[in-house]
Design an enzyme around this catalytic site. Structure first.
Site, mmCIF file in Angstrom:
data_model
loop_
_atom_site.group_PDB
_atom_site.id
_atom_site.type_symbol
_atom_site.label_atom_id
_atom_site.label_comp_id
_atom_site.label_asym_id
_atom_site.label_seq_id
_atom_site.Cartn_x
_atom_site.Cartn_y
_atom_site.Cartn_z
ATOM 1 N N TYR A 3 -4.440 8.144 -13.417
ATOM 2 C CA TYR A 3 -3.373 8.831 -12.688
ATOM 3 C C TYR A 3 -2.568 7.807 -11.906
ATOM 4 O O TYR A 3 -3.135 6.945 -11.241
ATOM 5 C CB TYR A 3 -3.979 9.861 -11.721
ATOM 6 C CG TYR A 3 -2.985 10.570 -10.830
ATOM 7 C CD1 TYR A 3 -2.028 11.430 -11.376
ATOM 8 C CD2 TYR A 3 -3.004 10.389 -9.447
ATOM 9 C CE1 TYR A 3 -1.125 12.097 -10.560
ATOM 10 C CE2 TYR A 3 -2.108 11.056 -8.624
ATOM 11 C CZ TYR A 3 -1.165 11.914 -9.183
ATOM 12 O OH TYR A 3 -0.280 12.576 -8.371
ATOM 13 N N ASP B 30 -2.868 -0.655 -11.046
ATOM 14 C CA ASP B 30 -2.674 0.376 -10.040
ATOM 15 C C ASP B 30 -3.905 0.369 -9.149
ATOM 16 O O ASP B 30 -4.931 0.961 -9.468
ATOM 17 C CB ASP B 30 -2.471 1.740 -10.706
ATOM 18 C CG ASP B 30 -2.276 2.845 -9.678
ATOM 19 O OD1 ASP B 30 -2.437 2.567 -8.475
ATOM 20 O OD2 ASP B 30 -1.972 3.977 -10.079
ATOM 21 N N LYS C 20 -2.780 4.436 -0.154
ATOM 22 C CA LYS C 20 -4.024 4.881 0.487
ATOM 23 C C LYS C 20 -4.483 3.942 1.626
ATOM 24 O O LYS C 20 -3.885 3.948 2.679
ATOM 25 C CB LYS C 20 -5.101 5.139 -0.571
ATOM 26 C CG LYS C 20 -4.590 6.247 -1.534
ATOM 27 C CD LYS C 20 -5.596 6.873 -2.442
ATOM 28 C CE LYS C 20 -4.969 8.115 -3.071
ATOM 29 N NZ LYS C 20 -4.924 8.159 -4.515
HETATM 30 C C1 PLP Z 1 -3.550 8.524 -5.240
HETATM 31 C C2 PLP Z 1 -3.110 7.686 -6.356
HETATM 32 C C3 PLP Z 1 -1.748 7.534 -6.665
HETATM 33 C C4 PLP Z 1 -0.665 8.316 -5.974
HETATM 34 O O1 PLP Z 1 -0.583 8.013 -4.613
HETATM 35 P P1 PLP Z 1 0.155 9.081 -3.619
HETATM 36 O O2 PLP Z 1 0.158 8.359 -2.316
HETATM 37 O O3 PLP Z 1 -0.698 10.310 -3.657
HETATM 38 O O4 PLP Z 1 1.496 9.300 -4.164
HETATM 39 C C5 PLP Z 1 -1.395 6.630 -7.647
HETATM 40 N N1 PLP Z 1 -2.345 5.924 -8.310
HETATM 41 C C6 PLP Z 1 -3.649 6.062 -8.045
HETATM 42 C C7 PLP Z 1 -4.634 5.226 -8.792
HETATM 43 C C8 PLP Z 1 -4.082 6.952 -7.072
HETATM 44 O O5 PLP Z 1 -5.389 7.103 -6.858
#
Ligand code: PLP
Length: 429
Positions: free
Chosen positions: A143, A238, A266
């Site tokens: 994701y 990511d 995060k």
């Molecule tokens: C949470 C997450 C996102 C999206 O971040 P948001 O701050 O919720 O937009 C993108 N990539 C990964 C791997 C994530 O865990």
């Protein structure tokens, strides 16, 4: 009598879509009513009915030093008193950038944004603008925020061409997105054979955290690096979830693979909205204003959010702090495994730094999306509600990873393991 959470949820559904502001909070896959919280302190959450829980969600990752850490709270208060946003440069942006660069040497230049989604969206645009290519490879079950081009539901088969995973995403937007199964380097080689010279980037969660927690198999990340080097595609890690968790320097430090670009989110904001895109200066300098790839943000790099991130990384970066949280995670996972085994419940687990995964399945280790999808969802539902009842807050979905903070001490761990022992014993066979 309905609980206060139930009353608030009834009202929330009249104001907010589904009663929530992020779809994952709605308890759809486990049933029941979302718990409303009024306060967090360290490893603990307190709900609006006065019940306390050890928290393994930690706002889905950001709270690496626990709730309301005194130093983070003080930094936010002192900064807020000086003004929350200037729409102009401030020194705190330099401080957070320095701190991140010190932990992740692959990052030579950084652009702060406001969420992980924004970081990933900008990474795709930059990679396309830099390479002059359009195709993106992503992995099944990974994701990258709700970015149109990356909301591709991976179907079966090795080469699933982009089919939009959500109404509202035009097929034209995802037809340049190719997906492959996570941890399957042979499938990736096939994609490169077919599309190698059209690929702008490979986006990967270096440890998967959005199909529960699944680390890379040996050689997977190294293989991606080699394929990207050979074809000229950018390797984008990511690390929105894994950054400052899998190790202080993220998964790239733990596995020794250097990406071209890194997406952060995060933990970098410590509970306030921060995301970031960083990487090789030569690539990053293609962003406006030095380069032609447009990117901007009204609140990007605002001092309030910077202060929260700086204080969080400060506390986490202190001698032994992250290592202790990692040791607590190990003790938790091993303790849960031993108790499940004693109760005769098949439980497969993963740990990567302060992230962990629990899977009610005989498959051990779990390596991909199909394994997670095949786990016993009904048993997870019972486990989730049993733990909630016993004062342990886990994410309300078998597809979410768990998180531990520096505040998860002996008391919190013992409370969790004692609860788990009772809950495992009472699970339907
Ligand atoms: C949470 C997450 C996102 C999206 O971040 P948001 O701050 O919720 O937009 C993108 N990539 C990964 C791997 C994530 O865990």
């Amino acid at each position: 009598m309905p609980t206060r959470s139930e009353q608030l949820f009834t009202e929330a559904r009249q104001h907010l879509v589904g009663g929530v502001n992020s779809a994952v909070r709605a308890f759809r896959s486990v049933g029941g009513t979302p718990v409303f919280f009024r306060r967090g302190e360290g490893a603990w959450l307190e709900d609006v009915d006065g019940r306390r829980y050890v928290d393994y969600v930690l706002s889905y990752g950001p709270l690496a030093v626990g709730h309301a850490h005194p130093e983070v709270v003080r930094a936010i208060q002192e900064t807020a008193a000086l003004g929350t946003s200037f729409g102009a440069p401030s020194e705190l942006e330099n401080v957070l950038a320095r701190s991140v660069k010190g932990l992740m040497p692959s990052i030579e230049r950084i652009r702060m944004v406001n969420s992980g989604t924004e970081a990933c969206m900008s990474a795709v645009r930059l990679a396309r603008g830099y390479t002059g290519r359009d195709r993106i490879l992503k992995f099944q079950g990974n994701y990258h925020g709700h970015v149109d081009a990356l909301l591709v539901q991976a179907g079966s088969g090795v080469l699933t061409l982009g089919i939009p995973g959500s109404p509202g995403v035009p097929a034209a937007v995802t037809e340049t997105t190719v997906t492959a199964p996570y941890n399957d380097l042979e499938a990736v080689r096939e994609v490169f054979r077919e599309y190698g010279d059209e690929l702008a980037a490979v986006l990967v969660e270096p440890v998967s955290g959005n199909m529960n927690c699944i680390p890379p198999v040996p050689g997977f990340l190294e293989g991606l690096r080699e394929l990207c080097d050979a074809s000229g595609a950018l390797l984008v890690f990511d690390e929105v979830m894994t950054g400052f968790r899998v190790s202080l320097g993220g998964a790239q430090e733990r596995f020794g693979v250097r990406p071209d670009l890194t997406c952060l989110g995060k933990v970098i904001g410590g509970g306030l909205p921060v995301g970031a895109l960083g990487g090789r200066a030569e690539v990053m300098d293609h962003l406006a204003p030095t380069g032609p790839v447009y990117q901007a943000g009204t609140l990007s790099g605002n001092p309030l959010a910077m202060a929260s991130g700086i204080a969080t990384l400060d506390v986490l970066g202190r001698e032994g702090a992250h290592a202790a949280a990692e040791a607590a995670t190990r003790e938790l996972v091993e303790g849960l495994r031993a108790r499940a085994e004693a109760a005769g419940i098949p439980l497969s687990t993963h740990q990567a730094g302060t992230m962990f995964g629990l899977f009610f399945t005989e498959t051990d280790p779990v390596t991909g999306f199909d394994d997670v999808a095949a786990a016993d969802a009904e048993r997870f539902r019972h486990f989730f509600h049993g733990m909630l009842e016993a004062g342990v807050y886990l994410a309300p979905s078998a597809f979410e990873a768990g998180f531990v903070s520096t505040a998860h001490d002996r008391v919190a761990l013992d409370h969790t393991l004692e609860a788990a022992e009772r809950v495992f014993a009472g699970l339907p066979r």
